[in-house]
Motif scaffolding. Structure first.
Motif, PDB file in Angstrom:
ATOM      1  N   GLY A 248      10.536   9.381 -19.201  1.00 32.04           N
ATOM      2  CA  GLY A 248      10.845  10.058 -20.444  1.00 32.04           C
ATOM      3  C   GLY A 248      10.821  11.572 -20.347  1.00 32.04           C
ATOM      4  N   ASP A 249      10.053  12.113 -19.404  1.00 28.47           N
ATOM      5  CA  ASP A 249       9.880  13.556 -19.352  1.00 28.47           C
ATOM      6  C   ASP A 249       9.540  14.009 -17.925  1.00 28.47           C
ATOM      7  N   PRO A 250      10.450  13.782 -16.990  1.00 26.59           N
ATOM      8  CA  PRO A 250      10.132  14.080 -15.583  1.00 26.59           C
ATOM      9  C   PRO A 250       9.840  15.561 -15.338  1.00 26.59           C
TER      10      PRO A 250
ATOM     11  N   THR B   7      -4.471  19.039   0.971  1.00 30.66           N
ATOM     12  CA  THR B   7      -3.559  18.375   0.046  1.00 30.66           C
ATOM     13  C   THR B   7      -4.252  18.178  -1.283  1.00 30.66           C
ATOM     14  N   ASN B   8      -3.561  18.485  -2.353  1.00 34.53           N
ATOM     15  CA  ASN B   8      -4.112  18.241  -3.675  1.00 34.53           C
ATOM     16  C   ASN B   8      -3.390  17.062  -4.303  1.00 34.53           C
ATOM     17  N   VAL B   9      -4.133  16.003  -4.608  1.00 35.85           N
ATOM     18  CA  VAL B   9      -3.530  14.810  -5.201  1.00 35.85           C
ATOM     19  C   VAL B   9      -3.944  14.713  -6.662  1.00 35.85           C
ATOM     20  N   ASN B  10      -2.962  14.658  -7.547  1.00 36.88           N
ATOM     21  CA  ASN B  10      -3.244  14.422  -8.965  1.00 36.88           C
ATOM     22  C   ASN B  10      -2.354  13.321  -9.486  1.00 36.88           C
ATOM     23  N   ASN B  11      -2.833  12.714 -10.555  1.00 36.65           N
ATOM     24  CA  ASN B  11      -2.108  11.643 -11.213  1.00 36.65           C
ATOM     25  C   ASN B  11      -0.999  12.212 -12.119  1.00 36.65           C
ATOM     26  N   VAL B  12       0.006  11.403 -12.392  1.00 34.26           N
ATOM     27  CA  VAL B  12       1.136  11.814 -13.242  1.00 34.26           C
ATOM     28  C   VAL B  12       0.668  12.381 -14.577  1.00 34.26           C
ATOM     29  N   GLU B  13      -0.226  11.643 -15.222  1.00 29.92           N
ATOM     30  CA  GLU B  13      -0.652  12.059 -16.565  1.00 29.92           C
ATOM     31  C   GLU B  13      -1.416  13.379 -16.520  1.00 29.92           C
ATOM     32  N   THR B  14      -2.201  13.591 -15.460  1.00 29.56           N
ATOM     33  CA  THR B  14      -2.916  14.858 -15.312  1.00 29.56           C
ATOM     34  C   THR B  14      -1.904  16.001 -15.279  1.00 29.56           C
ATOM     35  N   PHE B  15      -0.871  15.832 -14.450  1.00 23.74           N
ATOM     36  CA  PHE B  15       0.155  16.876 -14.357  1.00 23.74           C
ATOM     37  C   PHE B  15       0.830  17.113 -15.707  1.00 23.74           C
ATOM     38  N   ALA B  16       1.066  16.027 -16.436  1.00 21.11           N
ATOM     39  CA  ALA B  16       1.777  16.171 -17.710  1.00 21.11           C
ATOM     40  C   ALA B  16       0.983  16.986 -18.721  1.00 21.11           C
TER      41      ALA B  16
ATOM     42  N   GLU C  60       9.082  -0.157  -7.050  1.00 16.67           N
ATOM     43  CA  GLU C  60       9.352  -1.055  -8.188  1.00 16.67           C
ATOM     44  C   GLU C  60       9.792  -0.289  -9.432  1.00 16.67           C
ATOM     45  N   TYR C  61       9.774   1.034  -9.374  1.00 18.10           N
ATOM     46  CA  TYR C  61      10.159   1.832 -10.528  1.00 18.10           C
ATOM     47  C   TYR C  61      11.519   2.492 -10.302  1.00 18.10           C
ATOM     48  N   PRO C  62      12.580   1.701 -10.166  1.00 19.86           N
ATOM     49  CA  PRO C  62      13.871   2.301  -9.797  1.00 19.86           C
ATOM     50  C   PRO C  62      14.394   3.310 -10.816  1.00 19.86           C
ATOM     51  N   LEU C  63      14.166   3.047 -12.088  1.00 17.82           N
ATOM     52  CA  LEU C  63      14.693   3.967 -13.099  1.00 17.82           C
ATOM     53  C   LEU C  63      13.937   5.291 -13.065  1.00 17.82           C
ATOM     54  N   ALA C  64      12.614   5.207 -12.882  1.00 20.70           N
ATOM     55  CA  ALA C  64      11.821   6.437 -12.787  1.00 20.70           C
ATOM     56  C   ALA C  64      12.274   7.237 -11.561  1.00 20.70           C
ATOM     57  N   ILE C  65      12.549   6.544 -10.471  1.00 19.65           N
ATOM     58  CA  ILE C  65      13.004   7.225  -9.260  1.00 19.65           C
ATOM     59  C   ILE C  65      14.345   7.909  -9.509  1.00 19.65           C
TER      60      ILE C  65
ATOM     61  N   SER D   2       8.141  17.664 -16.996  1.00 15.50           N
ATOM     62  CA  SER D   2       6.757  18.093 -17.240  1.00 15.50           C
ATOM     63  C   SER D   2       5.927  17.928 -15.970  1.00 15.50           C
ATOM     64  N   VAL D   3       6.233  16.887 -15.195  1.00 16.26           N
ATOM     65  CA  VAL D   3       5.490  16.654 -13.961  1.00 16.26           C
ATOM     66  C   VAL D   3       5.947  17.626 -12.870  1.00 16.26           C
ATOM     67  N   LEU D   4       7.256  17.828 -12.758  1.00 19.53           N
ATOM     68  CA  LEU D   4       7.770  18.740 -11.729  1.00 19.53           C
ATOM     69  C   LEU D   4       7.237  20.154 -11.947  1.00 19.53           C
ATOM     70  N   GLU D   5       7.259  20.581 -13.198  1.00 20.82           N
ATOM     71  CA  GLU D   5       6.792  21.926 -13.527  1.00 20.82           C
ATOM     72  C   GLU D   5       5.320  22.096 -13.146  1.00 20.82           C
ATOM     73  N   ALA D   6       4.504  21.097 -13.514  1.00 20.33           N
ATOM     74  CA  ALA D   6       3.065  21.203 -13.231  1.00 20.33           C
ATOM     75  C   ALA D   6       2.794  21.172 -11.730  1.00 20.33           C
ATOM     76  N   MET D   7       3.606  20.423 -10.991  1.00 23.49           N
ATOM     77  CA  MET D   7       3.416  20.400  -9.542  1.00 23.49           C
ATOM     78  C   MET D   7       3.693  21.773  -8.946  1.00 23.49           C
ATOM     79  N   ALA D   8       4.725  22.441  -9.480  1.00 26.30           N
ATOM     80  CA  ALA D   8       5.030  23.782  -8.988  1.00 26.30           C
ATOM     81  C   ALA D   8       3.892  24.745  -9.331  1.00 26.30           C
ATOM     82  N   ILE D   9       3.346  24.601 -10.536  1.00 31.29           N
ATOM     83  CA  ILE D   9       2.213  25.454 -10.922  1.00 31.29           C
ATOM     84  C   ILE D   9       1.050  25.218  -9.965  1.00 31.29           C
TER      85      ILE D   9
END
Lengths: 130, 499
Positions: free
Chosen positions: B106-108, B213-222, B134-139, B110-117
């Motif tokens: 729904g809002d890819p 490496t910094n690993v965060n979850n999708v929702e954290t980034f959002a 298994e998430y072809p549409l998200a991909i 927001s995640v890309l932006e936060a990853m860049a930050i």
């Protein structure tokens, strides 16, 4: 699209896009349009949202109603899929659930043409940060 | 069909744009402030200032464990290396959870932006999203979003004229549950087997390709962009003392309004289930909520008014997890629920360490025995002891938390276990060996509908006379109960014996 080179350019672009959207929504603008969003995450598509979107696009142009139909992600009302959001110019957006073709037809005829609410309206149940 | 729902109390931060914009058109995202936070960070803030904002905000990791995000970024930023990585963990594997998928679909941006930050803050110029195939549409939508952002100069080289470079690539997972664990995830991305390793070293010092490496979850980034734009004080004003902000939950199971919700931390389970969720299906009695997936536990009636945050859930014997909430009613058997999660764990255990590989299998076998009515009291003790041994000795988070569903159901529903073992009864009518279908003679009209559909001919009776089910022959398929138009067949703990 051209590259955005600075924060100011990005801000200008945002404002431009925003005013273009609000122009669509302006009831006094001759180019105003009915804006419809169809919730099309995996779950929505699985419940038939794609055919509803196609149906709405085709029928609205057939019935000469100026409109934009777009897809969005999940609106969160999984129990009522497919869900659509209809925004008539100058009015609050309304979300309809359980939309099949019959329902979609009813929404066009009753709500979009005459402004009468039909059954299946889902009250917006959240606030956002805007 | 119109349901009157008086839902209040939801506040959407991570889901702010989901359902509002076309995820395949970057213009709509830009119109809704996408990349403004990135622009602000690049132009006005130093990496440390940005990290301080996150630390002040009190944002904690939304993947489950709740580690403070600002602190995590700070540790990664202080690691010295020529190359660092930002990884987004989109390997959502809990049964019944679909928050991350919805955000990505729904809002890819927001995640890309936060990853860049994040890349700017820790000094990384490469980002990787680990997403299950298994998430072809998200991909698909992520790919489109990345391409459009690159084209607009919002990702790539010299972003917004700042001289900062950041690119994002996708890595696909094959859907193994253990790959949500960060060390296993990193190994999987490197092309190795998705198996966890001991921590330390933490990924912040030695992660992907042995680089910090910094690993965060999708929702954290959002959650990142709104914090930058609206300030840490705004964010920390929402939520409870130690858990700030909101949490997305995927409501599933026996609840009327199945769906995706986002509520401030500290909202009670009662509000979520009865107000936002619209109550239990068919007005049945609420029994439990399973939170935290296979690593979590069950919350019961006595927890209904507990404010939900990281600490309170742990105290109640469950955990936040990624946010799946499976609601169960009186017809769910808690022993079977524990068995279901153990079955999942047995299938998903990577097999590297013995406690998890063998221990969970043994747990499953004991539960299987109990649900078949062959359990003895000693089994309950064994379940408990073995669970603690696995918890204490397993290698990674998956194993250490895998007995939680058993422990939490034993704690909260001991009487159900007791009934299964001692009285050989399953009150929910779920365990096939532990209940009986019985025909009520007064309601039965002898239409023989049940008799005709019974696949094993367990039902006898003359026309227009009450029928009878022979419990010894019955296989508990439930066909008859479906077919009966007179509600004459019911689930009983005692069989009816013909005299």
């Amino acid at each position: 699209m051209t590259r955005i080179k600075s924060l100011d350019e990005l801000k200008n672009k945002r404002d431009e896009l925003k005013s273009a959207l609000s122009l669509l929504d302006d009831p006094d603008n001759p180019d105003r349009k009915v804006q419809i969003k169809v919730a099309m995450a995996t779950c929505g598509i699985a419940s038939g949202a794609r055919s509803i979107k196609d149906f709405l696009t085709a029928e609205l142009s057939k019935r000469n109603i100026p409109s934009v139909v777009t897809q969005t992600g999940c609106m969160g009302y999984c129990y009522a899929e497919p869900t659509i959001e209809v925004k008539l110019p100058g009015r609050e957006a309304v979300i309809f659930g359980y939309v099949d073709r019959i329902k979609a037809d009813e929404i066009i005829e009753k709500y979009i043409k005459k402004g009468e609410l039909t059954e299946g309206v889902i009250p917006r149940n959240y606030s956002t940060i805007d | 069909m119109e349901k009157q729902i008086t839902q209040q109390g939801q506040l959407r931060i991570a889901l702010r744009n989901c359902g509002m914009l076309d995820p395949e058109n970057i213009a709509e995202s830009i119109a809704r402030d996408a990349y403004q936070a990135l622009g602000k960070v690049l132009k006005e803030l130093s990496p440390q200032e940005c990290i301080n904002i996150l630390k002040q905000s009190g944002l904690r990791g939304r993947g489950g464990a709740g580690f403070p995000t600002g602190l995590k970024w700070e540790i990664a930023s202080k690691s010295q290396s020529d190359q660092k990585y930002v990884v987004c963990n989109a390997d959502e594997g809990d049964p019944g959870a679909f928050m991350d998928r919805s955000i990505l679909e729904g809002d890819p941006h927001s995640v890309l932006e936060a990853m860049a930050i994040c890349g700017y803050c820790i000094g990384a110029d490469k980002g990787l999203i680990y997403i299950r195939a298994e998430y072809p549409l998200a991909i698909k939508r992520l790919r489109i979003a990345i391409d459009q952002a690159m084209e607009d100069g919002l990702l790539g080289k010299n972003i917004l004229g700042s001289g900062f470079n950041f690119e994002i690539k996708l890595r696909y997972g094959a859907g193994a549950f253990v790959c949500g664990e960060e060390t296993a995830l990193i190994h999987s991305m490197e092309g190795k087997r998705g198996e966890p390793t001991n921590k330390p070293p933490f990924p912040a010092t030695s992660g992907f390709m042995k680089k910090p490496t910094n690993v965060n979850n999708v929702e954290t980034f959002a959650n990142i962009a709104p914090i930058i734009l609206k300030g840490p004080d705004w964010f920390s004003s929402i939520g409870t003392k130690n858990s700030k902000g909101t949490k997305v939950f995927a409501l599933a199971g026996k609840i009327n309004n199945v769906g995706l919700i986002e509520v401030p931390m500290g909202t009670s389970l009662r509000e979520i289930i009865y107000e936002i969720g619209g109550g239990i299906k068919e007005d049945k009695k609420f029994k439990a909520v399973q939170t935290g997936g296979p690593s979590g536990g069950c919350l019961t009636e006595k927890h209904l008014d507990t404010p939900i945050d990281y600490e309170n859930l742990i105290e109640a014997g469950s955990m936040m997890g990624s946010g799946g909430m499976i609601v169960m009613d009186e017809n769910d058997c808690m022993v079977s629920v524990a068995k279901f999660y153990l079955d999942f764990i047995v299938g998903e255990s990577c097999g590297k360490c013995t406690p998890c590989r063998v221990g969970n299998k043994r747990l499953y076998e004991i539960l299987e025995k109990i649900t078949q009515g062959k359990g003895v009291m000693k089994d309950l003790e064994k379940l408990k002891n073995l669970s603690y041994i696995i918890k204490d000795t397993a290698l990674c988070g998956l194993g250490q938390t895998s007995p939680n569903p058993v422990l939490s159901t034993l704690e909260n529903f001991y009487d159900e276990y007791y009934e299964h073992v001692v009285e050989k009864k399953c009150r929910a009518g779920h365990c096939k060996n532990l209940f009986h279908y019985v025909i009520n003679e007064e309601l039965c009209v002898g239409c023989a509908a049940c008799k005709r559909c019974c696949p094993v001919h367990a039902i006898t009776g003359d026309k227009r006379m009450p029928h009878y089910i022979d419990s010894n022959i019955c296989i508990r398929c439930g066909e008859c109960i479906e077919k009966c138009s007179f509600d004459a067949i019911s689930i009983q703990l005692e069989p009816k014996i013909l005299v």
